[in-house]
Design a protein around this motif. Structure first.
Motif, PDB file in Angstrom:
ATOM      1  N   ARG A 151       0.825  -1.216   0.000  1.00 41.13           N
ATOM      2  CA  ARG A 151       0.000   0.000   0.000  1.00 41.13           C
ATOM      3  C   ARG A 151       0.860   1.268   0.000  1.00 41.13           C
ATOM      4  O   ARG A 151       0.539   2.239  -0.679  1.00 41.13           O
ATOM      5  N   TYR A 152       1.975   1.245   0.729  1.00 40.91           N
ATOM      6  CA  TYR A 152       2.703   2.493   0.949  1.00 40.91           C
ATOM      7  C   TYR A 152       4.128   2.523   0.377  1.00 40.91           C
ATOM      8  O   TYR A 152       4.748   3.578   0.373  1.00 40.91           O
ATOM      9  N   PHE A 153       4.637   1.387  -0.099  1.00 43.11           N
ATOM     10  CA  PHE A 153       6.030   1.380  -0.526  1.00 43.11           C
ATOM     11  C   PHE A 153       6.249   0.858  -1.943  1.00 43.11           C
ATOM     12  O   PHE A 153       7.375   0.750  -2.399  1.00 43.11           O
ATOM     13  N   ALA A 154       5.180   0.504  -2.635  1.00 44.99           N
ATOM     14  CA  ALA A 154       5.308   0.065  -4.031  1.00 44.99           C
ATOM     15  C   ALA A 154       4.461   0.991  -4.905  1.00 44.99           C
ATOM     16  O   ALA A 154       3.314   1.272  -4.573  1.00 44.99           O
ATOM     17  N   ASP A 155       5.033   1.462  -6.010  1.00 48.49           N
ATOM     18  CA  ASP A 155       4.277   2.375  -6.869  1.00 48.49           C
ATOM     19  C   ASP A 155       3.360   1.587  -7.814  1.00 48.49           C
ATOM     20  O   ASP A 155       3.379   0.359  -7.873  1.00 48.49           O
ATOM     21  N   GLU A 156       2.568   2.329  -8.562  1.00 51.17           N
ATOM     22  CA  GLU A 156       1.572   1.697  -9.431  1.00 51.17           C
ATOM     23  C   GLU A 156       2.219   0.812 -10.499  1.00 51.17           C
ATOM     24  O   GLU A 156       1.722  -0.262 -10.828  1.00 51.17           O
ATOM     25  N   GLU A 157       3.355   1.258 -11.044  1.00 50.81           N
ATOM     26  CA  GLU A 157       4.022   0.488 -12.090  1.00 50.81           C
ATOM     27  C   GLU A 157       4.457  -0.871 -11.567  1.00 50.81           C
ATOM     28  O   GLU A 157       4.260  -1.913 -12.209  1.00 50.81           O
TER      29      GLU A 157
ATOM     30  N   ILE B 122      -6.208  -3.765  -9.614  1.00 52.79           N
ATOM     31  CA  ILE B 122      -6.615  -3.378  -8.266  1.00 52.79           C
ATOM     32  C   ILE B 122      -5.923  -2.074  -7.873  1.00 52.79           C
ATOM     33  O   ILE B 122      -4.772  -1.822  -8.220  1.00 52.79           O
ATOM     34  N   LYS B 123      -6.638  -1.227  -7.182  1.00 48.07           N
ATOM     35  CA  LYS B 123      -6.070   0.034  -6.739  1.00 48.07           C
ATOM     36  C   LYS B 123      -5.232  -0.159  -5.483  1.00 48.07           C
ATOM     37  O   LYS B 123      -5.559  -0.980  -4.628  1.00 48.07           O
ATOM     38  N   ARG B 124      -4.158   0.621  -5.401  1.00 49.86           N
ATOM     39  CA  ARG B 124      -3.279   0.522  -4.228  1.00 49.86           C
ATOM     40  C   ARG B 124      -4.049   0.791  -2.942  1.00 49.86           C
ATOM     41  O   ARG B 124      -3.761   0.205  -1.894  1.00 49.86           O
ATOM     42  N   VAL B 125      -5.014   1.689  -3.012  1.00 53.30           N
ATOM     43  CA  VAL B 125      -5.758   2.047  -1.813  1.00 53.30           C
ATOM     44  C   VAL B 125      -6.554   0.869  -1.261  1.00 53.30           C
ATOM     45  O   VAL B 125      -6.913   0.836  -0.083  1.00 53.30           O
ATOM     46  N   ASP B 126      -6.822  -0.140  -2.140  1.00 52.28           N
ATOM     47  CA  ASP B 126      -7.611  -1.287  -1.711  1.00 52.28           C
ATOM     48  C   ASP B 126      -6.757  -2.492  -1.299  1.00 52.28           C
ATOM     49  O   ASP B 126      -7.297  -3.504  -0.846  1.00 52.28           O
ATOM     50  N   VAL B 127      -5.448  -2.389  -1.431  1.00 52.58           N
ATOM     51  CA  VAL B 127      -4.571  -3.535  -1.164  1.00 52.58           C
ATOM     52  C   VAL B 127      -4.660  -3.985   0.285  1.00 52.58           C
ATOM     53  O   VAL B 127      -4.642  -5.185   0.583  1.00 52.58           O
ATOM     54  N   ASP B 128      -4.728  -3.012   1.231  1.00 49.91           N
ATOM     55  CA  ASP B 128      -4.730  -3.380   2.639  1.00 49.91           C
ATOM     56  C   ASP B 128      -6.128  -3.448   3.236  1.00 49.91           C
ATOM     57  O   ASP B 128      -6.298  -3.503   4.446  1.00 49.91           O
ATOM     58  N   SER B 129      -7.144  -3.451   2.376  1.00 51.24           N
ATOM     59  CA  SER B 129      -8.516  -3.555   2.859  1.00 51.24           C
ATOM     60  C   SER B 129      -8.835  -5.001   3.250  1.00 51.24           C
ATOM     61  O   SER B 129      -8.351  -5.945   2.610  1.00 51.24           O
TER      62      SER B 129
END
Length: 581
Positions: free
Chosen positions: A500-506, A519-526
């Motif tokens: 969520r916080y240390f890997a970019d979208e690419e 999947i969106k990064r914002v949803d990874v830790d949901s």
């Protein structure tokens, strides 16, 4: 003659003046008696009457104002100038006396008290020659705050300053390794007798080690000369620790009782050099600190006006009350006054006041976490790195069968992990409560919440692992299974945090499975994320390998390495637990 003075007329004209003077004296006497009664009704932060602090009472402020009249302002200005000049010249002979006079002459100004608390704790303490003197100087600033609080209760500015001293000075300063253990020990139940253990100087390292394993705090491990020629040293220990050492029949070691009455040791001008005792013999908060003020009904929170209402839920405190716990209590009182009484801090925003209880709990959990790690290293005989971020790998590979001493230090480590896990969980609740009060901060504190959630689970796993080390048979298998599940959960939480916080979208698009690549990064830790737990280890390995092989610059690379070390610790312990039969 018309121009001659008339003595009778003079006498008649003086009568009103004499009457006013007599009335003033009588009025001052009545007011003095009233103030004395009010003063005796006010309890200070130690649960005692303020009659022993007459020079700091409201009576003196009233009396000085009455006596000085119009000279009060010029005197205050002169005292401010003189005291600040003395501070600059590092001439502190009567500095505290002038500060007390300023406080008495300007008792109603919060900004005066805020400055003087900060002045003593920061500007004056750094002028002290050694760490113990710095500690007592900060303690003097704390006592200043206690005195003002006893006179002006429920003042958000003063309570915030007191909490700030516990948080910033005792808990986070560079000297926290001395301040925090000492403060913890001084809050413990008072013992009438302590034991002085003397031993050969050439056995110092061995004696410090056995005393530490027997449960002596790091603050107690300060040796003093016990012989004029330096051939023997001594330690001052509690009776419980000393009795454990006596049972070991250590050669050429002697024990002697010494009287221990708190308050005997006083600094300059009779100032206390110890923090007040806060705990009873069962390690619960003393009743006077939970007693409602002014006839209020006990509510268990700041509504009843008690001094330490928010510490009761974490009882008992067998290791003493840590500075961040006290900071949490005072910060929580401030937040309660702000939310329920409309109080506003003179210098800090509402959002800052609201967020500080959660920050204090997180720091409290961190302190017990890192101390537990250092304890593990001591028990295992391994070197302790200077950098706390390097702690995790040092003892990660300890097997359940490891031959660690089963001693009070071992039990203390378990207790610290369990407390740290519980406090981190409460920090999550406080962060969430803050976000409800200030929804605009949700994004700012989401990472704090996720980190604290993972921290709580990891430390629960560590406590279970050590308990399994002590257990045997079926009990060990049960504890090992519980620890393994907790480590799996901790690794998953920390891995999601990294994504969520240390890997970019690419990087996310390259490494995620095809069916959830968008999947969106914002949803990874949901909790409802499409990213499955069994896919996490392989993806994290690829991120780690890419970072190492190509020097890929992740955001906050050092933070990534630290959080990754928690994942690796969890994996290592899972491997060890898989060997349990």
């Amino acid at each position: 003659m018309n121009g001659s003075p008339n003595p009778h007329r003079s006498n008649r004209s003086s009568l009103p003046i004499v009457g006013v003077l007599i009335a003033s004296i009588l009025g001052a006497g009545v007011t003095r008696a009233w103030v004395l009664r009010q003063r005796d009704a006010i309890e200070d932060t130690r649960g005692t009457k303020t009659t022993s602090q007459a020079n700091l009472s409201k009576l003196n402020s009233f009396a000085l104002g009455l006596l000085l009249g119009g000279l009060r302002g010029p005197l205050v200005m002169a005292l401010w100038t003189s005291s600040e000049n003395q501070k600059s010249e590092k001439n502190l002979d009567d500095f505290d006396t002038k500060v007390d006079l300023i406080r008495l002459l300007q008792p109603e100004f919060d900004t005066v008290h805020l400055f003087q608390i900060w002045n003593k704790a920061y500007n004056i303490s750094v002028q002290m020659a050694n760490v113990p003197n710095k500690y007592t100087t900060i303690l003097d600033a704390l006592n200043y705050g206690f005195s003002v609080d006893s006179e002006r209760p429920d003042n958000i500015n003063i309570l915030s300053s007191i909490g700030g001293l516990y948080f910033d000075k005792f808990g986070n300063a560079a000297e926290k390794g001395y301040y925090s253990p000492r403060l913890r020990e001084e809050t413990l139940p008072l013992q009438d007798v302590k034991i002085r253990m003397s031993f050969p100087a050439d056995k110092k390292a061995e004696m410090l080690r056995v005393a530490r394993f027997a449960g002596a705090s790091s603050y107690a491990l300060v040796t003093r000369d016990a012989a004029t020629d330096g051939s023997r040293l001594s330690l001052t220990l509690t009776k419980g620790v000393a009795n454990l050492l006596k049972a070991q029949n250590l050669p050429n070691v002697e024990f002697a009782e010494r009287r221990n009455i708190k308050g005997d040791r006083k600094g300059a001008a009779g100032k206390s050099t110890e923090h007040p005792t806060l705990l009873d013999n069962d390690f619960h908060i003393l009743p006077e600190f939970l007693k409602p003020r002014g006839g209020r009904t006990a509510t268990g929170d700041a509504a009843d006006g008690s001094t330490l209402p928010f510490l009761k839920e974490f009882e008992p405190y067998p290791l003493g009350v840590p500075p961040h716990a006290l900071a949490y209590n005072y910060f929580k009182r401030c937040e309660w006054l702000q939310s329920n009484k409309g109080a506003r801090h003179a210098q800090l925003s509402d959002r800052v006041i609201s967020s500080r209880p959660a920050l204090a709990l997180k720091k409290w959990s961190d302190e017990d976490w890192y101390t537990g790690r250092r304890n593990e290293m001591e028990l295992a005989g391994r070197a302790v790195p200077k950098d706390e971020s390097l702690y995790e790998p040092v003892t990660a590979d300890l097997a359940l069968e490891a031959d660690l001493p089963r001693c009070p230090l071992f039990d203390e480590t378990i207790a610290r992990y369990e407390r740290a896990s519980r406090v981190a969980g409460r920090a999550v609740e406080e962060y969430q409560a803050h976000n409800k009060r200030f929804p605009e901060d949700e994004l700012n504190y989401r990472s704090h919440i996720k980190n604290a959630e993972a921290q709580s689970v990891l430390l629960k796993a560590d406590a279970l692992y050590l308990r399994a080390m002590k257990a045997t048979g079926e009990d060990r298998k049960k504890l090992a299974a519980e620890a393994n599940k907790a480590y799996v959960d901790a690794a998953s939480l920390y891995t999601r945090h990294i994504f969520r916080y240390f890997a970019d979208e690419e990087m996310m698009r390259k490494l995620l499975p095809h069916d959830i690549r968008n999947i969106k990064r914002v949803d990874v830790d949901s909790p409802t994320s499409l990213l499955r737990n069994n896919e996490l280890p392989a993806i994290l390995k690829q991120i780690r390998d890419a970072h190492i092989a190509t020097h890929y610059q992740l955001a906050d690379s050092e933070d990534f390495k630290e959080i990754d070390s928690y994942v690796l610790r969890s994996y290592t312990r899972q491997f060890k637990l898989a060997l349990v039969k």
